[in-house]
Write an enzyme that holds these catalytic residues in place. Sequence first.
Site, PDB file in Angstrom:
ATOM      1  N   GLU A  81      -0.245   4.293  13.754  1.00  0.00           N
ATOM      2  CA  GLU A  81       0.202   5.528  13.088  1.00  0.00           C
ATOM      3  C   GLU A  81       0.136   6.718  14.045  1.00  0.00           C
ATOM      4  OE1 GLU A  81      -1.821   6.632   9.472  1.00  0.00           O
ATOM      5  OE2 GLU A  81      -0.320   8.173   9.023  1.00  0.00           O
ATOM      6  N   LYS A 140      -8.615   8.743   2.843  1.00  0.00           N
ATOM      7  CA  LYS A 140      -9.165   7.420   2.508  1.00  0.00           C
ATOM      8  C   LYS A 140     -10.627   7.321   2.946  1.00  0.00           C
ATOM      9  CE  LYS A 140      -4.954   4.577   2.566  1.00  0.00           C
ATOM     10  NZ  LYS A 140      -3.892   5.477   3.099  1.00  0.00           N
ATOM     11  N   PHE A 187       1.822  -3.534   3.720  1.00  0.00           N
ATOM     12  CA  PHE A 187       2.086  -4.899   4.167  1.00  0.00           C
ATOM     13  C   PHE A 187       3.577  -5.165   3.983  1.00  0.00           C
ATOM     14  CE2 PHE A 187      -2.215  -7.292   3.358  1.00  0.00           C
ATOM     15  CZ  PHE A 187      -2.784  -6.589   4.402  1.00  0.00           C
ATOM     16  N   HIS A 227      -9.305   2.989  -0.039  1.00  0.00           N
ATOM     17  CA  HIS A 227      -7.872   2.689  -0.012  1.00  0.00           C
ATOM     18  C   HIS A 227      -7.456   2.186  -1.397  1.00  0.00           C
ATOM     19  CE1 HIS A 227      -3.989   1.447   0.973  1.00  0.00           C
ATOM     20  NE2 HIS A 227      -4.194   0.806   2.124  1.00  0.00           N
ATOM     21  N   HIS A 258      -1.798   7.941   6.647  1.00  0.00           N
ATOM     22  CA  HIS A 258      -2.096   6.694   5.929  1.00  0.00           C
ATOM     23  C   HIS A 258      -3.457   6.163   6.376  1.00  0.00           C
ATOM     24  CE1 HIS A 258      -1.548   2.790   4.041  1.00  0.00           C
ATOM     25  NE2 HIS A 258      -1.931   2.235   5.171  1.00  0.00           N
ATOM     26  N   CYS A 292       0.813  -1.227   0.000  1.00  0.00           N
ATOM     27  CA  CYS A 292       0.000   0.000   0.000  1.00  0.00           C
ATOM     28  C   CYS A 292       0.841   1.270   0.000  1.00  0.00           C
ATOM     29  CB  CYS A 292      -0.939  -0.024   1.188  1.00  0.00           C
ATOM     30  SG  CYS A 292      -1.971  -1.498   1.180  1.00  0.00           S
TER      31      CYS A 292
END
Lengths: 403, 283
Positions: A306, A327, A391, A332, A295, A156
Amino acid sequence: MRDNTVWITGIGAVTPLGNDFSTFADNLLAGRSGVRETPLYPHGPLPRQFAAAIGDIPVPPGWDPGSFSQLARLEQLSLSCAARALTDAGLWEQRQDLRVGIVLGMGAEYLRVWELDILAGGRRVFEPERDVQSVVHAVREKLDLSGPAAALAAACASSGFALALARRWIQLDLVDVCLAGGCDLVTPMAYAGFHNLRALSRRTDDPEKASRPFDRDRDGFVMGEGGTVFVLEPNNLAGQRDARVYGELAGCGTTSDASHMVIPSSDPQPASRAMQMALENAGVRPQDLGYVNAHAAGTPVGDRAETRALRLALGESAMHVPVSSTKSMTGHLLSAAAAVEAMACLVALQRQTIPPTINLDNPDEECCLLHVANQAWDRPVRVAASNSFGFGGSNICLVLRAA
Amino acid sequence: MAATRLAVFRDTPDCDIACAVAAHAMVEACPEAMETLRTTLGQESDSPLPPRFLRYADEQTVVGMAAVLQAMAAFPVPRTDFSDWGVLAAPCLLGRINGACTLSKFQQSGPAAVSPHAIPQLSLHSVSSAISVGLGMHGPNFGIGGGPESLAEGLTVGLSFLDETILPGIWLVFTQWDREPIPDGLGGSCIDTVCRAVAMALVPGTTAGATLRLSLWHPLRRLKVVGLPSRTAPPDRRPGLMELSGALAALTAGNQSARWSYPLPWGGRMELLLVAKRHMKAV
């Protein structure tokens, strides 16, 4: 202006909130959701499916619509974004006279290609001789570019790495101009994979409310699709031709959690370090930041991780820097997320207005930040940062500065 | 009518990047040997890899990890701390065997049959992430290429990404099948083939190990010639991992230098010059 300055001088986008910068900006600042019911398995066993999907992909100017429609959808998306970015930058006619490179974030190109082919009745995954050219090289060839080309993947965070590498190529004088960004699609198997990982929101009763980063009631992310490709250009060339600039790609910082293939690290240090590196690279202090595009995908674990990283990186400034996750509106976009969110930062720099996190009705107490909740804020923004985590523990932070 | 581009080059390269290859290794495994390798890696008492870490990993990840571990063992400075190193991996068509299996199950049994491991283990980032996570490396990790041009992309990106002000070093890892497998849909291949990986420890400067010099020529002019076949050579005609590992092996065997040149897919030209340390001044 400094010699190492790299400007963003063109944008080509296909997003759930619009296919050009202005429309995207209007929808983003109005707090509109791009999430809709998206039937992927009309008769299948999964509950009601929803995503921030795109519609028809714009045919680039001068392209034959018939031949464009014959291309695979991922190639259409990448070609459309790249060609329109060059046109937007005013470099379409000059592209063969320059060393134009291209770097695209493409996280799972072949899985997508093989899946879409098999769903269309093909057997490409069983026929290796058909895999002769990747999308980035197909786009390079169709646009007749003579600079280096590469696809990058950090899940991502992929398109953030693409932007960082393109900036480096310009600073090394490997290219005159570089196209950089990312593209991704929502496909049935990708949807099922994330669903089975229990990463997606299951708020099936109200899809537009499903993407709710930092909210106490968040329960996973909502997939989005689309792409954004930028034209990156060095100061000397942009100055020579008096190019219109959207902003400067001023700094990048990258690290890895080295913790887990899927779950973000409970240690905020690596992600925090990526932010600090980006700020140092841009020569700015935490208190100089006017906006952070987080994010924050809306997963219970990720948003808290985060928050801890942001608070560690920004120190005393953490509660003074406005933060939002776009997002909540775009979904996403996976490989394309970092590029789309860099564009959201450019919106903040250009419009001097900070896009909100929509659906943030009850902020999670463990996500204590200066949230721009539900409504855009009019506020001077000179420098913005965008976080992207993927990831495999990849962390990247980009710093963008107003022209 | 088919057309191709003929390129005219300058005498001197447009860009010259050099770094040192402090250690390298090549590992090969056929599908039958893969399961042994998968379970063996990490079982040694001093292995940094958690047990069963590669249980769901793609074959290219397994050989990539094995190559890095082997190169680490050959690293000239004992007890080197790699925790700040980056990991860049350029697999080629990763995930075909397992992807075919997943797709077959998906078609037969629907979305519930898609393994949650498919996305984390069969994506372009999977090799670099597994090495970063498994071996505790906190520098950047990402995948490069993924298609038939992965080698050219990986070398260009790997060398240009190595910023000495930020990173002490990077592991640049290439993986590919000798012949692309033809999946049987059950997790195996219908043809005999070998999965291969080359791992190189790249460090800034040219003071340690062999020197890897990447010279890039941008075409001065490009002439479009009608009537010639397309310039895109089929994958099996392009220089591959065997040539790279051959050049590295030649150095290990005591050769003074190995030169490797080939046309780049974007119309430029790349030349790799590997020079053993004792001859570096002659570069």
